[in-house]
Design an enzyme around this catalytic site. Structure first.
Site, PDB file in Angstrom:
ATOM      1  N   ASP A 137     -31.052  20.924 -16.080  1.00  0.00           N
ATOM      2  CA  ASP A 137     -30.380  19.533 -16.156  1.00  0.00           C
ATOM      3  C   ASP A 137     -30.951  18.713 -14.979  1.00  0.00           C
ATOM      4  O   ASP A 137     -31.821  19.059 -14.097  1.00  0.00           O
ATOM      5  CB  ASP A 137     -28.811  19.800 -16.047  1.00  0.00           C
ATOM      6  CG  ASP A 137     -28.042  19.032 -16.832  1.00  0.00           C
ATOM      7  OD1 ASP A 137     -28.213  17.781 -16.725  1.00  0.00           O
ATOM      8  OD2 ASP A 137     -27.286  19.347 -17.839  1.00  0.00           O
ATOM      9  N   HIS A 161     -26.514  16.270 -30.424  1.00  0.00           N
ATOM     10  CA  HIS A 161     -25.440  15.233 -31.043  1.00  0.00           C
ATOM     11  C   HIS A 161     -25.096  14.094 -30.213  1.00  0.00           C
ATOM     12  O   HIS A 161     -24.510  13.037 -30.522  1.00  0.00           O
ATOM     13  CB  HIS A 161     -24.310  16.074 -31.618  1.00  0.00           C
ATOM     14  CG  HIS A 161     -23.336  16.223 -30.280  1.00  0.00           C
ATOM     15  ND1 HIS A 161     -22.121  16.455 -30.615  1.00  0.00           N
ATOM     16  CD2 HIS A 161     -23.391  16.282 -28.790  1.00  0.00           C
ATOM     17  CE1 HIS A 161     -21.398  16.760 -29.273  1.00  0.00           C
ATOM     18  NE2 HIS A 161     -22.198  16.778 -28.260  1.00  0.00           N
TER      19      HIS A 161
END
Length: 416
Positions: free
Chosen positions: A273, A320
């Site tokens: 991340d 998504h």
């Protein structure tokens, strides 16, 4: 199916029968009182629960009538207003957690809010069994209000940036002839916050407290929903060779990777991340996992740093968040370093093709949430397969591992 009839007597019978089936396959009856969550895992109970909810929704639509149904949808945002006020005034945090009641006067003194304001908010919330008035002017927690505290970061995310962004979505689409722009920097969110950055760029640079809250919201949502699909569904990792690498792409502070490492002793997890999030995850890593879970700063839109045979690339609720062009970029970077023995594991909603009351309510809500915040979407199984193929002709769906509840699953992809 409950949605195939308009006969309220038949619906009543469906509800009665399904309730008996449900109660015979759950460890305890549901309660409105504050209590630890009971996850419904038995397939018969899950099916019975769906039948109960479908029949109740159809019954309400029939008995309320079309006017109440349509207007009710139009004013549904009032529930969000009440929840936002409760969140901002910290009502849940100031009601005793042990289930005992508190007087209105004492609650006003603790929160600093006028009694009249609290009463108006409580009227709306108690309608939905969020808090209960135990006696005139005395309030206690229900399970729903106690969850406001447990889900505090998620409630903040929904009632602040999501709620503020929603009214702008029509303007964004209208200006693009009602097509959703394939640009995550031209969203309802970016308009609401007057920024030319997408949601994640904004919260991890311009508004870091919002970004920290979002990370905690994802963790609280994961905890509330039960084990992640990578732990609950994906059995191949049970027999993975020792040292197998699972790359948790966009894995936040690592809560899913930690659960995976605890479940599958042979795997090593690498959580990728951005720097701010990686630091938080590294600081909170359990001591016993520091040799098997590591954190790596990486921007998945630019490259994938880990390659080699047999690597599992895990994307949970990442694609998504992105329009199709960005998804293809993310997947292409993985394809560049994977081989035929590697796997891409896409852990997302798999939207049912059906429409109507028997559709997946959570997936429908999340699809609109993605539209508002990211100009992205939830996808059907066919859309997942098409996205993979449009990224690289060699990418094929190996298997779809469907969850028992919630319309989610893992789309397993490989190179043909």
């Amino acid at each position: 199916m409950a949605t195939k009839t308009e006969d309220i007597n038949e619906l009543s019978n469906i509800i009665s029968t399904s309730v008996k089936t449900y109660l015979s396959h759950v460890p305890a009856p549901p309660t409105l009182r504050p209590a630890p969550p009971v996850f419904v895992t038995h397939e018969v109970a899950i099916q019975a629960k769906e039948e109960i909810l479908l029949a109740c929704r159809r019954m309400i639509s029939l008995v309320e009538g079309p006017f109440e149904t349509a207007v009710g949808m139009g004013v549904a945002f009032m529930d969000t207003i009440a929840m936002k006020l409760a969140y901002d005034m910290k009502l849940a945090q100031n009601v005793p957690p042990d289930g005992s009641s508190i007087s209105l006067a004492e609650l006003a003194a603790k929160t600093g809010a006028p009694e009249e304001t609290i009463v108006r908010v409580m009227r709306a919330l108690t309608l939905k069994d969020v808090f209960v008035e135990t006696a005139p002017g005395h309030f206690a927690h229900t399970g729903g209000s106690a969850d406001i505290t447990a889900m505090d970061p998620m409630i903040g995310h929904l009632t602040e940036e999501s709620f503020s962004s929603g009214p702008h979505v029509s303007d964004v689409l209208r200006e693009n002839n009602w097509a959703v722009p394939e640009d995550s920097r031209k969203t309802a969110f970016s308009r609401a916050y007057n920024t030319n950055k997408n949601y994640f760029e904004y919260v991890y640079s311009d508004n870091k407290p919002m970004g920290t809250r979002f990370g905690k919201a994802m963790q609280s949502m994961s905890n509330a929903g039960g084990p992640a699909n990578i732990v609950a569904l994906y059995t191949p990792l049970e027999s993975a060779p020792k040292g197998t690498t699972l790359v948790d792409i966009g894995g936040g502070i690592g809560h899913v990777a930690v659960a995976a490492a605890q479940k599958f002793p042979n795997i090593k997890c690498v959580v990728q991340d951005i720097g701010m999030v990686v630091g938080e995850g590294r600081d909170g890593l359990p001591e016993e996992l520091k040799g098997r879970v590591e954190f790596q700063e990486n921007d998945f839109l630019k490259e994938q740093l880990i390659g080699g045979p047999g690597v599992y690339y895990y994307l949970r609720h990442i694609l998504h968040d992105n329009p199709d062009p960005a998804c293809r970029d993310i997947l292409s970077h993985i394809v560049n370093v994977m081989d035929s023995s590697s796997r891409i594991l896409i852990d997302e909603s798999i939207v049912d093709e059906r429409m109507g009351p028997d559709g997946d309510k959570f997936a429908v809500i999340m699809d609109l949430q993605m539209l508002v915040m990211c100009n992205s979407k939830e996808r059907t199984e066919a859309q997942w397969a098409a996205l993979l193929k449009s990224t690289d002709e060699r990418l094929v769906v190996e298997k779809v591992w469907r969850g028992k509840r919630g319309g989610t699953g893992i789309v397993e992809a490989r190179l043909a």
